[in-house]
Structures are given as structure tokens and as C-alpha cells.
Design an enzyme around this catalytic site. Sequence first.
Site, mmCIF file in Angstrom:
data_model
loop_
_atom_site.group_PDB
_atom_site.id
_atom_site.type_symbol
_atom_site.label_atom_id
_atom_site.label_comp_id
_atom_site.label_asym_id
_atom_site.label_seq_id
_atom_site.Cartn_x
_atom_site.Cartn_y
_atom_site.Cartn_z
ATOM 1 N N ASP A 126 0.861 -1.178 0.000
ATOM 2 C CA ASP A 126 0.000 0.000 0.000
ATOM 3 C C ASP A 126 0.895 1.225 0.000
ATOM 4 O O ASP A 126 1.988 1.207 0.581
ATOM 5 C CB ASP A 126 -0.902 0.008 1.233
ATOM 6 C CG ASP A 126 -1.996 -1.053 1.179
ATOM 7 O OD1 ASP A 126 -2.410 -1.424 0.068
ATOM 8 O OD2 ASP A 126 -2.441 -1.496 2.251
ATOM 9 N N ASP A 142 -7.015 -1.413 -4.499
ATOM 10 C CA ASP A 142 -8.048 -1.026 -3.533
ATOM 11 C C ASP A 142 -9.007 -0.007 -4.151
ATOM 12 O O ASP A 142 -10.217 -0.056 -3.916
ATOM 13 C CB ASP A 142 -7.411 -0.432 -2.276
ATOM 14 C CG ASP A 142 -6.543 -1.422 -1.525
ATOM 15 O OD1 ASP A 142 -6.760 -2.647 -1.677
ATOM 16 O OD2 ASP A 142 -5.649 -0.984 -0.783
#
Length: 173
Positions: A126, A142
Site C-alpha cells: 500500500d 483497492d
Amino acid sequence: MKREGTSNLPFPAWTGVILTLFLILMDQVTKLLALSQLKGNPDIILIPGVLQLKYLENRGMAFGMLQGKIPLLIALCLLFFCVFLYIYIKIPKTRYYLPLICTALVLAAGAVGNLIDRVFRGYVIDFIYFSLIDFPVFNMADIYVVCSGIFLVFCVCFKYKDENDFRFLNRKN
């Protein structure tokens, strides 16, 4: 009953596979860039106090749930993908269902993008962080999942609200 826009799609069905592969590639490229440019380095401030690039290895799922449960997350993702594949095969490839088809393809691209990370790294990379609201760090996959999930809800609530819209799921091929 015949619906408006029930003609065949103006492009071959395999175009969706190309779109999905492209989105997966973009997700993986951005994660590799994050790995090479952000890991072990200070955050990159894009908009001070609002948006920054920050490296994070997520060993769970959204909002840190199921931390360290990689085998379970992989199994859930594979189950989701099998359900998606079943629906994608069954859905009529017509203009009427084009929004649903595109939404499903983007959702699948996000799920596969994070699945690749979990299988080959044991964690998901991330790197996008909205510091203004202290939102959890996320990635391109995401974004695909969240945006397509929201769009799917709108489609089901406003476009495909007739019970006959999903009768294709019960049809025998």
C-alpha cells in the site's frame, strides 16, 4: 421482455480480458514503483497536509482486518474470483449489461492485483495516504475494488432493480 440496448456489444467479449489485464498490470507497476522508490525512504508529500505517498506492507485486508491470515485471505479471494467468473460467463454480453460487465471486470482486476501480492509476497503493498483525514494507506487495486463496489451498488439500486434483470443466473447454458 426485450430491453432497450439488448444488442450485442460493439466489441468482442475478450476486450474485457484485455481491460482487466491492463488494470492488473497498472496496479503491479505502481506497487513495484512504490517498493523501489518508497521502501526505506521518507514519505513523498504530494499535497502538504492532504496527500502523500507512504510505503506500507499490509498483511491483512481493508482497515487492517484479518492481519496475518494470508491463507484465509487467499482462499476468500479465490472464492470471490470463482463466483465472479461464473457470473461473467453467464451474463449476457449486451449493451444493457455493459455497466455491470465493466464494473465486474474492474472489481476482478482489483481482487487479482491484491491476490498476486498475497501469494508472491505474503503481504500487499500500500502506498497512497490521505493524511488530511488519516485514512488507511491503500493502493490502485483497492481503488478498483472500492469504486467498482460503489458503482455496483448504484447499478443494482437504480438500473438493474427489476427481478428479471438477474434471471440469467438461473439460465442453463
